[in-house]
Design an enzyme around this catalytic site. Structure first.
Site, PDB file in Angstrom:
ATOM      1  N   GLU A 181       0.867  -1.178   0.000  1.00  0.00           N
ATOM      2  CA  GLU A 181       0.000   0.000   0.000  1.00  0.00           C
ATOM      3  C   GLU A 181       0.901   1.223   0.000  1.00  0.00           C
ATOM      4  O   GLU A 181       1.684   1.419   0.929  1.00  0.00           O
ATOM      5  CB  GLU A 181      -0.895  -0.011   1.251  1.00  0.00           C
ATOM      6  CG  GLU A 181      -1.757   1.235   1.382  1.00  0.00           C
ATOM      7  CD  GLU A 181      -2.500   1.358   2.715  1.00  0.00           C
ATOM      8  OE1 GLU A 181      -2.812   0.320   3.346  1.00  0.00           O
ATOM      9  OE2 GLU A 181      -2.754   2.499   3.131  1.00  0.00           O
ATOM     10  N   THR A 236      -4.556   5.844   1.675  1.00  0.00           N
ATOM     11  CA  THR A 236      -4.994   7.198   2.049  1.00  0.00           C
ATOM     12  C   THR A 236      -5.835   7.836   0.935  1.00  0.00           C
ATOM     13  O   THR A 236      -5.746   9.034   0.671  1.00  0.00           O
ATOM     14  CB  THR A 236      -3.802   8.107   2.446  1.00  0.00           C
ATOM     15  OG1 THR A 236      -2.781   7.332   3.084  1.00  0.00           O
ATOM     16  CG2 THR A 236      -4.233   9.190   3.420  1.00  0.00           C
ATOM     17  N   LYS A 294     -10.467  -2.730   5.638  1.00  0.00           N
ATOM     18  CA  LYS A 294      -9.298  -2.408   6.448  1.00  0.00           C
ATOM     19  C   LYS A 294      -9.860  -2.093   7.836  1.00  0.00           C
ATOM     20  O   LYS A 294     -10.791  -1.287   7.951  1.00  0.00           O
ATOM     21  CB  LYS A 294      -8.612  -1.175   5.836  1.00  0.00           C
ATOM     22  CG  LYS A 294      -7.540  -0.527   6.696  1.00  0.00           C
ATOM     23  CD  LYS A 294      -6.726   0.416   5.839  1.00  0.00           C
ATOM     24  CE  LYS A 294      -5.841   1.337   6.678  1.00  0.00           C
ATOM     25  NZ  LYS A 294      -4.543   1.582   6.029  1.00  0.00           N
ATOM     26  N   ARG A 340       0.422  10.292   0.887  1.00  0.00           N
ATOM     27  CA  ARG A 340       0.710  11.296   1.915  1.00  0.00           C
ATOM     28  C   ARG A 340       1.919  12.133   1.574  1.00  0.00           C
ATOM     29  O   ARG A 340       2.348  12.967   2.370  1.00  0.00           O
ATOM     30  CB  ARG A 340       0.945  10.616   3.270  1.00  0.00           C
ATOM     31  CG  ARG A 340      -0.293   9.962   3.803  1.00  0.00           C
ATOM     32  CD  ARG A 340      -0.040   9.306   5.149  1.00  0.00           C
ATOM     33  NE  ARG A 340      -0.971   8.205   5.305  1.00  0.00           N
ATOM     34  CZ  ARG A 340      -0.871   7.263   6.219  1.00  0.00           C
ATOM     35  NH1 ARG A 340       0.110   7.279   7.081  1.00  0.00           N
ATOM     36  NH2 ARG A 340      -1.753   6.303   6.274  1.00  0.00           N
TER      37      ARG A 340
HETATM   38  C1  3PG Z   1      -1.843   3.082   7.800  1.00  0.00           C
HETATM   39  O1  3PG Z   1      -1.956   4.046   7.103  1.00  0.00           O
HETATM   40  O2  3PG Z   1      -2.396   2.035   7.539  1.00  0.00           O
HETATM   41  C2  3PG Z   1      -1.083   3.242   9.056  1.00  0.00           C
HETATM   42  O3  3PG Z   1      -0.499   4.478   9.137  1.00  0.00           O
HETATM   43  C3  3PG Z   1      -0.056   2.206   9.256  1.00  0.00           C
HETATM   44  O4  3PG Z   1       0.016   2.112  10.604  1.00  0.00           O
HETATM   45  P1  3PG Z   1       1.367   1.745  11.356  1.00  0.00           P
HETATM   46  O5  3PG Z   1       2.323   2.854  11.034  1.00  0.00           O
HETATM   47  O6  3PG Z   1       0.981   1.716  12.796  1.00  0.00           O
HETATM   48  O7  3PG Z   1       1.824   0.421  10.837  1.00  0.00           O
END
Ligand code: 3PG
Length: 206
Positions: free
Chosen positions: A42, A70, A130, A46
Protein backbone atom coordinates in the site's frame (compact mmCIF):
# COMPACT_ATOMS: atom_id res chain seq x y z
CA UNK A 1 -15.03 -5.98 -7.89
CA UNK A 2 -15.90 -7.12 -4.36
CA UNK A 3 -14.26 -10.55 -4.76
CA UNK A 4 -11.13 -9.26 -6.44
CA UNK A 5 -9.97 -7.24 -3.43
CA UNK A 6 -10.10 -10.36 -1.26
CA UNK A 7 -8.04 -12.38 -3.71
CA UNK A 8 -5.45 -9.59 -3.99
CA UNK A 9 -5.12 -9.37 -0.20
CA UNK A 10 -4.83 -13.14 0.12
CA UNK A 11 -1.56 -13.15 -1.84
CA UNK A 12 0.66 -12.25 1.18
CA UNK A 13 0.03 -12.43 4.91
CA UNK A 14 1.58 -8.96 5.29
CA UNK A 15 1.02 -5.83 3.21
CA UNK A 16 3.74 -3.22 3.82
CA UNK A 17 2.36 0.32 4.16
CA UNK A 18 4.80 2.63 2.37
CA UNK A 19 5.06 6.39 2.79
CA UNK A 20 7.71 7.39 0.30
CA UNK A 21 9.36 10.80 0.33
CA UNK A 22 11.53 10.68 -2.76
CA UNK A 23 11.51 8.99 -6.12
CA UNK A 24 15.27 8.49 -6.34
CA UNK A 25 16.27 4.86 -5.86
CA UNK A 26 12.68 3.79 -5.30
CA UNK A 27 13.30 0.82 -7.61
CA UNK A 28 15.74 -0.55 -5.02
CA UNK A 29 12.98 -0.56 -2.45
CA UNK A 30 10.59 -2.57 -4.63
CA UNK A 31 13.37 -4.98 -5.61
CA UNK A 32 14.17 -5.51 -1.92
CA UNK A 33 10.50 -6.20 -1.13
CA UNK A 34 10.12 -8.62 -4.05
CA UNK A 35 13.25 -10.48 -2.90
CA UNK A 36 11.52 -10.68 0.47
CA UNK A 37 8.56 -12.44 -1.19
CA UNK A 38 6.14 -9.56 -0.73
CA UNK A 39 3.24 -9.57 -3.21
CA UNK A 40 1.12 -6.60 -2.15
CA UNK A 41 1.95 -3.08 -0.99
CA UNK A 42 0.00 0.00 0.00
CA UNK A 43 1.62 3.26 -1.13
CA UNK A 44 0.04 6.09 0.83
CA UNK A 45 -0.95 9.33 -0.87
CA UNK A 46 0.71 11.30 1.91
CA UNK A 47 3.69 12.66 0.03
CA UNK A 48 4.12 14.79 -3.09
CA UNK A 49 5.78 12.00 -5.04
CA UNK A 50 3.32 9.22 -4.12
CA UNK A 51 1.53 9.19 -7.49
CA UNK A 52 4.79 9.13 -9.39
CA UNK A 53 5.96 6.21 -7.25
CA UNK A 54 2.70 4.35 -7.97
CA UNK A 55 3.30 4.90 -11.69
CA UNK A 56 6.90 3.65 -11.51
CA UNK A 57 6.01 0.62 -9.41
CA UNK A 58 3.04 -0.46 -11.48
CA UNK A 59 4.97 -0.07 -14.73
CA UNK A 60 8.13 -1.89 -13.65
CA UNK A 61 7.20 -4.46 -11.01
CA UNK A 62 4.44 -6.61 -12.41
CA UNK A 63 4.76 -9.28 -9.69
CA UNK A 64 3.66 -6.74 -7.09
CA UNK A 65 0.05 -5.72 -6.58
CA UNK A 66 0.29 -1.97 -6.11
CA UNK A 67 -2.31 -0.47 -3.81
CA UNK A 68 -2.81 3.24 -3.32
CA UNK A 69 -3.51 4.17 0.29
CA UNK A 70 -4.99 7.20 2.05
CA UNK A 71 -7.55 7.49 -0.75
CA UNK A 72 -10.09 9.79 0.85
CA UNK A 73 -12.12 11.25 -2.01
CA UNK A 74 -13.55 10.34 -5.39
CA UNK A 75 -10.96 12.17 -7.43
CA UNK A 76 -8.15 10.26 -5.67
CA UNK A 77 -9.80 7.05 -6.73
CA UNK A 78 -9.82 7.88 -10.43
CA UNK A 79 -6.31 9.39 -10.25
CA UNK A 80 -4.72 6.30 -8.69
CA UNK A 81 -6.51 4.02 -11.14
CA UNK A 82 -5.14 6.13 -14.01
CA UNK A 83 -1.65 5.99 -12.45
CA UNK A 84 -1.74 2.19 -12.72
CA UNK A 85 -2.59 1.11 -9.18
CA UNK A 86 -4.30 -2.29 -8.90
CA UNK A 87 -6.45 -1.33 -5.93
CA UNK A 88 -7.19 1.47 -3.48
CA UNK A 89 -7.26 1.55 0.31
CA UNK A 90 -8.95 4.10 2.58
CA UNK A 91 -8.62 4.74 6.31
CA UNK A 92 -12.44 5.08 6.41
CA UNK A 93 -15.14 5.37 3.77
CA UNK A 94 -18.06 7.48 2.70
CA UNK A 95 -20.94 5.99 0.74
CA UNK A 96 -20.04 8.33 -2.13
CA UNK A 97 -16.49 7.03 -2.27
CA UNK A 98 -17.56 3.39 -2.06
CA UNK A 99 -20.15 3.88 -4.82
CA UNK A 100 -17.54 5.52 -7.02
CA UNK A 101 -15.27 2.46 -6.67
CA UNK A 102 -18.17 0.28 -7.83
CA UNK A 103 -18.98 2.65 -10.69
CA UNK A 104 -15.43 2.63 -12.06
CA UNK A 105 -15.03 -1.08 -11.25
CA UNK A 106 -11.89 -0.58 -9.19
CA UNK A 107 -10.93 -2.99 -6.36
CA UNK A 108 -11.38 -1.03 -3.14
CA UNK A 109 -10.60 -1.77 0.52
CA UNK A 110 -12.59 0.68 2.63
CA UNK A 111 -11.63 1.36 6.23
CA UNK A 112 -13.96 0.57 9.14
CA UNK A 113 -13.67 0.80 12.90
CA UNK A 114 -17.14 -0.19 14.11
CA UNK A 115 -20.35 -2.09 13.30
CA UNK A 116 -22.15 0.90 11.78
CA UNK A 117 -19.29 1.48 9.32
CA UNK A 118 -19.50 -2.18 8.31
CA UNK A 119 -23.28 -2.15 7.89
CA UNK A 120 -23.26 0.87 5.56
CA UNK A 121 -20.72 -0.81 3.29
CA UNK A 122 -22.34 -4.26 3.51
CA UNK A 123 -25.42 -2.66 1.95
CA UNK A 124 -23.23 -1.85 -1.07
CA UNK A 125 -21.85 -5.39 -1.28
CA UNK A 126 -18.45 -4.88 0.41
CA UNK A 127 -17.24 -7.82 2.49
CA UNK A 128 -13.55 -7.06 3.04
CA UNK A 129 -12.36 -4.09 5.06
CA UNK A 130 -9.30 -2.41 6.45
CA UNK A 131 -9.76 -2.40 10.24
CA UNK A 132 -8.17 0.91 11.18
CA UNK A 133 -6.61 2.00 13.47
CA UNK A 134 -6.49 -1.61 14.60
CA UNK A 135 -4.81 -1.36 18.01
CA UNK A 136 -6.30 1.99 19.00
CA UNK A 137 -9.83 1.06 17.86
CA UNK A 138 -9.99 -1.91 20.21
CA UNK A 139 -7.35 -4.41 19.24
CA UNK A 140 -7.81 -8.14 18.75
CA UNK A 141 -10.63 -8.48 21.28
CA UNK A 142 -12.67 -5.91 19.38
CA UNK A 143 -12.08 -7.71 16.09
CA UNK A 144 -13.08 -11.04 17.69
CA UNK A 145 -16.30 -9.45 18.89
CA UNK A 146 -17.11 -8.27 15.34
CA UNK A 147 -16.96 -11.84 14.04
CA UNK A 148 -20.16 -12.65 16.01
CA UNK A 149 -22.60 -10.41 14.11
CA UNK A 150 -20.50 -10.41 10.92
CA UNK A 151 -19.27 -13.99 10.41
CA UNK A 152 -18.71 -13.57 6.65
CA UNK A 153 -16.71 -10.38 6.83
CA UNK A 154 -12.92 -10.35 6.61
CA UNK A 155 -10.41 -7.73 7.59
CA UNK A 156 -6.95 -6.38 6.95
CA UNK A 157 -6.08 -4.83 10.34
CA UNK A 158 -3.67 -1.89 10.12
CA UNK A 159 -2.39 0.61 12.63
CA UNK A 160 -0.19 -0.52 15.47
CA UNK A 161 0.68 -3.91 13.95
CA UNK A 162 4.35 -4.91 14.11
CA UNK A 163 6.67 -7.92 13.97
CA UNK A 164 5.81 -8.84 17.56
CA UNK A 165 2.02 -8.90 17.31
CA UNK A 166 1.37 -9.63 13.59
CA UNK A 167 1.10 -13.40 14.08
CA UNK A 168 -1.53 -13.03 16.78
CA UNK A 169 -3.66 -10.91 14.41
CA UNK A 170 -3.09 -13.35 11.56
CA UNK A 171 -4.36 -16.20 13.73
CA UNK A 172 -7.82 -14.62 13.88
CA UNK A 173 -10.25 -16.37 11.58
CA UNK A 174 -11.66 -13.12 10.16
CA UNK A 175 -8.21 -11.71 9.20
CA UNK A 176 -7.06 -12.05 5.57
CA UNK A 177 -3.73 -10.25 6.00
CA UNK A 178 -2.27 -7.45 8.12
CA UNK A 179 -0.88 -4.10 7.00
CA UNK A 180 1.86 -2.05 8.58
CA UNK A 181 4.72 0.36 8.21
CA UNK A 182 7.23 -1.64 10.25
CA UNK A 183 8.85 -3.41 7.29
CA UNK A 184 10.06 -0.20 5.64
CA UNK A 185 11.43 2.44 8.02
CA UNK A 186 10.94 6.11 7.08
CA UNK A 187 14.69 6.55 6.44
CA UNK A 188 15.99 3.63 4.44
CA UNK A 189 19.65 2.84 5.05
CA UNK A 190 19.95 -0.80 4.18
CA UNK A 191 17.94 -2.61 1.50
CA UNK A 192 19.15 -6.02 2.72
CA UNK A 193 17.58 -5.26 6.05
CA UNK A 194 14.29 -4.53 4.27
CA UNK A 195 14.49 -7.85 2.43
CA UNK A 196 15.15 -9.62 5.72
CA UNK A 197 12.21 -7.96 7.40
CA UNK A 198 10.03 -8.74 4.39
CA UNK A 199 11.11 -12.41 4.42
CA UNK A 200 10.22 -12.72 8.09
CA UNK A 201 6.86 -11.08 7.45
CA UNK A 202 6.00 -13.12 4.37
CA UNK A 203 6.75 -16.34 6.24
CA UNK A 204 4.18 -15.58 8.92
CA UNK A 205 1.67 -18.35 8.53
CA UNK A 206 -1.95 -17.52 8.11
C1 3PG B 1 -1.84 3.08 7.80
O1 3PG B 1 -1.96 4.05 7.10
O2 3PG B 1 -2.40 2.03 7.54
C2 3PG B 1 -1.08 3.24 9.06
O3 3PG B 1 -0.50 4.48 9.14
C3 3PG B 1 -0.06 2.21 9.26
O4 3PG B 1 0.02 2.11 10.60
P1 3PG B 1 1.37 1.74 11.36
O5 3PG B 1 2.32 2.85 11.03
O6 3PG B 1 0.98 1.72 12.80
O7 3PG B 1 1.82 0.42 10.84
Amino acid sequence: MHDSIKSILSMSPVMPVLTINKVEKVEYLFEALIKGNIKTVEITLRTDCALQVIEIASKNFSTLQIGAGTVINESHLQTVKDAGASFAVSPGATTTLAKKAIEIDFPFLPGVSNSSDIMKLLDLGFKSFKFFPAQAAGGINYLKALSGPFPDISFCPTGGINEDNAIEWLNQKNVICVGGSWIVPSKIKDYKEITNRALLASQLIK
